[in-house]
Structures are given as structure tokens and as C-alpha cells.
Design a protein around this motif. Structure first.
Motif, short mmCIF file in Angstrom:
data_model
loop_
_atom_site.label_atom_id
_atom_site.label_comp_id
_atom_site.label_asym_id
_atom_site.label_seq_id
_atom_site.Cartn_x
_atom_site.Cartn_y
_atom_site.Cartn_z
N VAL A 83 69.88 25.30 60.65
CA VAL A 83 69.18 24.57 61.71
C VAL A 83 68.59 23.31 61.07
CG1 VAL A 83 68.62 26.58 63.12
CG2 VAL A 83 67.05 25.89 61.32
N PRO A 84 68.26 22.30 61.88
CA PRO A 84 67.66 21.09 61.33
C PRO A 84 66.34 21.39 60.59
CG PRO A 84 68.31 20.76 63.62
CD PRO A 84 68.48 22.21 63.32
N GLU A 85 66.02 20.54 59.64
CA GLU A 85 64.81 20.75 58.83
C GLU A 85 63.55 20.79 59.68
OE1 GLU A 85 62.60 19.15 54.87
OE2 GLU A 85 64.75 18.92 55.10
N ALA A 86 63.50 20.00 60.74
CA ALA A 86 62.30 19.98 61.60
C ALA A 86 62.05 21.38 62.19
CB ALA A 86 62.47 18.96 62.72
N ARG A 130 63.07 24.21 60.85
CA ARG A 130 62.67 25.07 59.73
C ARG A 130 61.18 24.91 59.43
NH1 ARG A 130 67.70 23.38 56.79
NH2 ARG A 130 66.32 22.17 55.44
N GLU A 131 60.69 23.67 59.48
CA GLU A 131 59.26 23.42 59.20
C GLU A 131 58.38 24.08 60.26
OE1 GLU A 131 58.41 19.29 58.61
OE2 GLU A 131 59.98 19.08 57.09
N VAL A 132 58.75 23.90 61.52
CA VAL A 132 57.97 24.50 62.61
C VAL A 132 58.01 26.02 62.51
CG1 VAL A 132 57.86 24.83 65.12
CG2 VAL A 132 58.22 22.54 64.17
N ALA A 133 59.19 26.58 62.24
CA ALA A 133 59.33 28.03 62.11
C ALA A 133 58.48 28.54 60.95
CB ALA A 133 60.79 28.41 61.92
N ARG A 176 49.93 37.60 61.62
CA ARG A 176 49.02 38.45 60.86
C ARG A 176 49.81 39.31 59.88
NH1 ARG A 176 44.67 41.14 64.14
NH2 ARG A 176 43.35 39.60 63.20
N GLY A 177 49.42 39.27 58.61
CA GLY A 177 50.06 40.08 57.59
C GLY A 177 51.06 39.32 56.74
N VAL A 178 51.45 38.11 57.15
CA VAL A 178 52.38 37.30 56.37
C VAL A 178 51.59 36.51 55.35
CG1 VAL A 178 54.05 35.40 56.45
CG2 VAL A 178 54.09 37.17 58.21
N SER A 179 51.98 36.63 54.07
CA SER A 179 51.24 35.92 53.02
C SER A 179 51.97 34.69 52.50
CB SER A 179 50.94 36.87 51.86
OG SER A 179 52.13 37.44 51.36
N ASN A 180 53.30 34.67 52.60
CA ASN A 180 54.04 33.52 52.08
C ASN A 180 55.37 33.40 52.82
OD1 ASN A 180 54.52 31.33 50.37
ND2 ASN A 180 55.60 32.61 48.89
N VAL A 181 55.74 32.17 53.14
CA VAL A 181 57.01 31.90 53.81
C VAL A 181 57.66 30.70 53.14
CG1 VAL A 181 58.13 31.22 55.98
CG2 VAL A 181 56.17 32.74 56.03
N LEU A 182 58.92 30.83 52.82
CA LEU A 182 59.70 29.71 52.30
C LEU A 182 61.03 29.72 53.05
CD1 LEU A 182 60.23 27.41 50.30
CD2 LEU A 182 61.15 29.14 48.73
N ILE A 183 61.27 28.66 53.81
CA ILE A 183 62.51 28.59 54.59
C ILE A 183 63.36 27.47 54.02
CG2 ILE A 183 63.52 28.22 56.86
CD1 ILE A 183 60.96 29.35 58.06
N GLY A 184 64.56 27.85 53.62
CA GLY A 184 65.53 26.89 53.10
C GLY A 184 66.73 26.84 54.02
N ASP A 185 67.77 26.17 53.56
CA ASP A 185 68.98 26.06 54.37
C ASP A 185 69.76 27.37 54.27
OD1 ASP A 185 70.83 24.89 56.04
OD2 ASP A 185 71.97 24.02 54.39
N GLY A 186 69.68 28.19 55.30
CA GLY A 186 70.43 29.44 55.34
C GLY A 186 69.64 30.68 54.96
N LEU A 234 64.42 30.13 65.07
CA LEU A 234 65.13 30.33 63.81
C LEU A 234 66.06 31.54 63.96
CD1 LEU A 234 65.13 29.00 61.00
CD2 LEU A 234 63.50 30.74 60.29
N PRO A 235 67.33 31.32 64.33
CA PRO A 235 68.24 32.44 64.59
C PRO A 235 68.66 33.15 63.30
CG PRO A 235 69.40 30.36 64.83
CD PRO A 235 67.97 30.02 64.55
#
Length: 166
Positions: free
Chosen positions: A74-77, A79-82, A90-100, A125-126
Motif C-alpha cells: 500500500v502507499p506509504e501514506a 502505512r503511516e496512518v495505519a 490498548r496493549g500495543v507497545s511497538n509498531v513498525l510497518i514496512g513494504d509488505g 492495511l490489508p
């Protein structure tokens, strides 16, 4: 604290609640539980055996998990919003979204993989299906079993044999 309104503790996030003001509640095995949010009520419903088991609040610890979920490009924009949306769950401590992919660290006590998948879908984010879908199903199954196993362990105060006095 108001003495006329009984207090309760959300069994998921351990937030103190005024039962007269609690919107979210659920009855499980003839006990009514109150929740601070729909998220906590949904989490309780997924693992009611774990959250209703007798436990000492001071001995509850996070259950850290990390998964790399495969996502469609998906486009980077998006990914950033997601990433921002997932960070607010609640409960999520870290997120890193890359291409794929999406690397997510979370506390299994507070959020399930199913809830994360729903949040990813809502954020646009499918997730990839087929083989990775089977892998996610296995992870969900294992996490559910882990919670049930933790719920079946005896409480620390009751797991010692009685002391014999002569």
C-alpha cells in the motif's frame, strides 16, 4: 470515592470503575463483570476463562508477544496512518510497518491477534491471505491455549502443600 456507588475493577486492564457509571458489562458464569471500554469487553469475551480465573492482582504480569504480519503493498501514506492507528490500540507497545510487513509488539493480556487484525483492516492495511492466513490462525490458537493454560495454574497461595505440625 463515592460511598454510595460500588466500585469494580475491569478484569482486563485493571482500571477501577464505578459500577453505576459502567456502560460495558457482561455476565459470565453468573458473575457480572464491568469494563472500561468495548475493547476490554471484547478481549474478555475471547478469553473469559483466563480473566475470570482466581488471580492476585499484584501478581499479574504482561504477556509480551511479537509477530510479523504480511500485508499487501500500500502507499506509504496509508502505512503511516495505519501505524498511528495500531499504536493507539490498548496493549500495543511497538509498531513498525514496512513494504509488505507489519511488526507488532503487544501484551496478550490486553489485546488479541484477532483484535489487531480487525484494527489493521479498519486502518486500511490489508493482510495477506492463504498461507499467511493459516499462520495467523495457528498463532491465534496457540495464544488462546496459552491463556487457558495460565488460567488453569493454581494460585501461588494454594500451590504449596500444608505444613504438618507435630
Amino acid at each position: 470515592m463515592n460511598l454510595h456507588n460500588p466500585q469494580s475493577i475491569d478484569p482486563v486492564c485493571l482500571t477501577k470503575l464505578d459500577t453505576s457509571m459502567a456502560i460495558h458489562q457482561l455476565t459470565y458464569r453468573n458473575v457480572t463483570y464491568h469494563f472500561c471500554s468495548a475493547h476490554c469487553q471484547e478481549r474478555f469475551s475471547e478469553a473469559a476463562v483466563f480473566f475470570s480465573a482466581p488471580q492476585r492482582i499484584d501478581e499479574l504480569h504482561p504477556i509480551p508477544k511479537h509477530h510479523r504480519l504480511r500485508v499487501a503493498s500500500v502507499p506509504e501514506a496509508i502505512r503511516e496512518v495505519a501505524g498511528i492507528c495500531l499504536s493507539e490500540v490498548r496493549g500495543v507497545s511497538n509498531v513498525l510497518i514496512g513494504d509488505g510487513y507489519a511488526d507488532i509488539d503487544y501484551d496478550l493480556r490486553l489485546v488479541s491477534l484477532n483484535q489487531l487484525e480487525a484494527a489493521m483492516k479498519d486502518a486500511g492495511l490489508p493482510l495477506k491471505g492463504w498461507l499467511h492466513g493459516l499462520r495467523r490462525s495457528l498463532w491465534s490458537f496457540v495464544e488462546h491455549n496459552e491463556l487457558e493454560n495460565l488460567a488453569s495454574q493454581p494460585s501461588p497461595c494454594c500451590s504449596r502443600p500444608p505444613i504438618r505440625v507435630r
